[in-house]
Design a protein around this motif. Structure first.
Motif, short mmCIF file in Angstrom:
data_model
loop_
_atom_site.label_atom_id
_atom_site.label_comp_id
_atom_site.label_asym_id
_atom_site.label_seq_id
_atom_site.Cartn_x
_atom_site.Cartn_y
_atom_site.Cartn_z
N ARG A 101 -88.60 96.81 -43.13
CA ARG A 101 -88.80 95.44 -42.65
C ARG A 101 -89.98 95.36 -41.68
O ARG A 101 -90.68 94.35 -41.62
CB ARG A 101 -87.53 94.91 -41.96
N TRP A 193 -96.38 82.46 -36.33
CA TRP A 193 -95.53 83.28 -37.20
C TRP A 193 -95.84 84.76 -37.01
O TRP A 193 -94.96 85.61 -37.03
CB TRP A 193 -95.69 82.94 -38.68
N ARG A 196 -94.29 85.91 -33.89
CA ARG A 196 -92.86 86.07 -34.16
C ARG A 196 -92.60 87.38 -34.90
O ARG A 196 -91.62 88.08 -34.62
CB ARG A 196 -92.41 84.88 -35.01
N HIS A 223 -73.88 96.23 -30.15
CA HIS A 223 -73.70 94.91 -29.55
C HIS A 223 -73.20 94.99 -28.11
O HIS A 223 -72.58 94.06 -27.61
CB HIS A 223 -72.76 94.06 -30.40
N ASP B 98 -76.25 92.50 -43.50
CA ASP B 98 -76.88 91.20 -43.77
C ASP B 98 -75.99 90.05 -43.29
O ASP B 98 -76.50 89.06 -42.78
CB ASP B 98 -77.20 91.07 -45.26
N GLU B 100 -74.01 90.08 -40.78
CA GLU B 100 -74.13 89.99 -39.31
C GLU B 100 -75.40 89.24 -38.94
O GLU B 100 -75.41 88.40 -38.04
CB GLU B 100 -74.12 91.40 -38.71
N ARG B 101 -76.49 89.52 -39.66
CA ARG B 101 -77.76 88.84 -39.37
C ARG B 101 -77.70 87.36 -39.74
O ARG B 101 -78.30 86.53 -39.08
CB ARG B 101 -78.92 89.51 -40.12
N GLU B 105 -78.51 84.10 -37.41
CA GLU B 105 -79.31 82.92 -37.77
C GLU B 105 -78.52 81.65 -37.46
O GLU B 105 -79.08 80.67 -36.96
CB GLU B 105 -79.73 82.94 -39.25
N GLN B 108 -78.70 80.99 -33.93
CA GLN B 108 -80.01 80.46 -33.54
C GLN B 108 -80.14 78.96 -33.86
O GLN B 108 -80.72 78.20 -33.07
CB GLN B 108 -81.11 81.24 -34.28
N TRP B 193 -88.15 76.72 -35.97
CA TRP B 193 -87.48 78.04 -35.93
C TRP B 193 -86.15 77.97 -36.67
O TRP B 193 -85.76 78.93 -37.33
CB TRP B 193 -87.22 78.49 -34.49
N ARG B 196 -86.79 78.10 -40.27
CA ARG B 196 -87.11 79.48 -40.60
C ARG B 196 -85.84 80.32 -40.69
O ARG B 196 -85.70 81.18 -41.58
CB ARG B 196 -88.02 80.04 -39.50
N ARG B 200 -84.43 82.42 -43.93
CA ARG B 200 -84.08 83.85 -43.88
C ARG B 200 -82.66 84.10 -44.36
O ARG B 200 -82.36 85.17 -44.90
CB ARG B 200 -84.27 84.38 -42.46
N ARG B 204 -81.42 86.85 -47.08
CA ARG B 204 -80.31 87.78 -46.89
C ARG B 204 -79.26 87.64 -47.99
O ARG B 204 -78.64 88.62 -48.39
CB ARG B 204 -79.69 87.58 -45.51
#
Lengths: 235, 235
Positions: A101, A193, A196, A223, B98, B100-101, B105, B108, B193, B196, B200, B204
């Motif tokens: 990544r 971007w 970022r 975490h 994935d 978890e990510r 998001e 966010q 954001w 975005r 994403r 994922r």
């Protein structure tokens, strides 16, 4: 490369295989570091040839991820590792995913340079500096990985806070630029971007540091928050 | 839940353990889907209480990732799986990363709603629609994962192109808004954001589809390009 720490954890039998895979990870890491470094260079010198090479070479990074991943799965099936051997393989599987990544982020930065070529640019000095610090963070992470150095890992993890502060300041600077010259918005957004992308490289380096701690200490610290990380060293 | 396809691949012995972990993945997936759905809802109704709850509940997603991860490593060490059993465990380890990510998001997006509360907003209809499609993509991915349905996985993978097109159009819309009212730039950037983040989530979901294909077909299809994916079905 000081392998003392590592060899303690490796049962004799498939030492060589594990060493081989670890070397592959280091090669992949070296390539990704070069990709990121080249991408940041192009932000400075606007060398489109190098930028295009970064984009093309990403395929190589991807194929390294796939082959190391395969090798890890093969080793698990064949060698039936437990304890720290298994933790090392798991740490490798996760590390190469983050490296891949980071390669993507480098490609994205290079794309920005290509897309914005010959257009009015916002000031790029801060984003370049941020990029240099992120390259350094990646370099240190790979170094800590090679030596499985927990102390270094905790320190690098901490240094992401600085990257985040730099990122916030880049965003503020670019925002001001856009407000003063709204026609610049499309170009400046591309630079945003890229900033970022650099900030995310910092996050991924943090992940790699967490896998180092996982391998050495046998603890999943993903975490727990970086303030509690220091205490891991005392355990 | 149709397990026909799956049970074929599981050697009797630790069927129950694998089933248990698969159920945990589905619970985690359900929670993440709810988080994402709630986050998108708050973009529409600006309910700050729900937005704050999304932020708080992310801890639960994180701890599920850690515990499932531990359980997978424990199973590898204890059961020494090979072939499709091992592939399933590897697919699970990657899928929960994935998920978890995706949780991150969602958090966010909720943060954006909280930060922008009571401020002049850009038009949010397109980003809401995009959000709905992304929730659907996640829902379908989890469904395909539960059934280990390769055909569905290929189809969902393909549908990310639509999410990307929607994202491009949201960016254009927000860019125009900023150019017309430069004072709005700081708020609109936060919305960008969030867009975005949604884009994403689509990426994922694509990853999760690739792990489904990896498990069922024994092939790592991560970097082969979606045009070549269809041919996997014929093999």
């Amino acid at each position: 490369m000081d392998n003392m720490n590592l060899n303690k954890h490796i049962s004799g039998q498939f030492n060589a295989e594990l060493e081989g895979v670890r070397n592959q990870v280091m090669s992949m890491g070296g390539l990704v570091e070069q990709q990121l470094n080249d991408a940041i260079d192009t932000v400075h010198d606007q060398n489109l040839e190098i930028a295009r090479r970064v984009v093309e070479r990403d395929v190589k990074v991807n194929s390294l991820e796939v082959s190391i991943d395969e090798e890890c799965t093969r080793m698990i099936a064949k060698r039936q590792p437990a304890a720290s051997d298994l933790r090392l393989i798991i740490a490798i599987i996760k590390t190469i995913a983050d490296l891949e990544r980071i390669g993507d982020e480098a490609k994205q930065i290079a794309h920005m340079v290509i897309d914005n070529a010959n257009k009015t640019q916002p000031p790029l000095v801060s984003i370049e500096n941020m990029g240099r610090n992120v390259v350094k963070m990646l370099h240190n992470s790979l170094d800590a990985f090679a030596r499985m150095d927990v102390e270094a890992a905790v320190k690098i993890h901490e240094s992401d806070k600085r990257v985040n502060r730099e990122y916030e300041s880049v965003v503020r600077e670019l925002m001001t630029f856009m407000m003063e010259d709204p026609r610049s918005i499309p170009n400046v957004l591309k630079v945003l971007w890229a900033a970022r992308a650099m900030e995310r490289v910092g996050d991924r380096c943090k992940n790699i540091c967490e896998y180092i701690i996982y391998f050495v200490k046998g603890k999943d610290v993903r975490h727990i928050g970086s303030d509690n990380l220091q205490s891991i060293l005392d355990e």
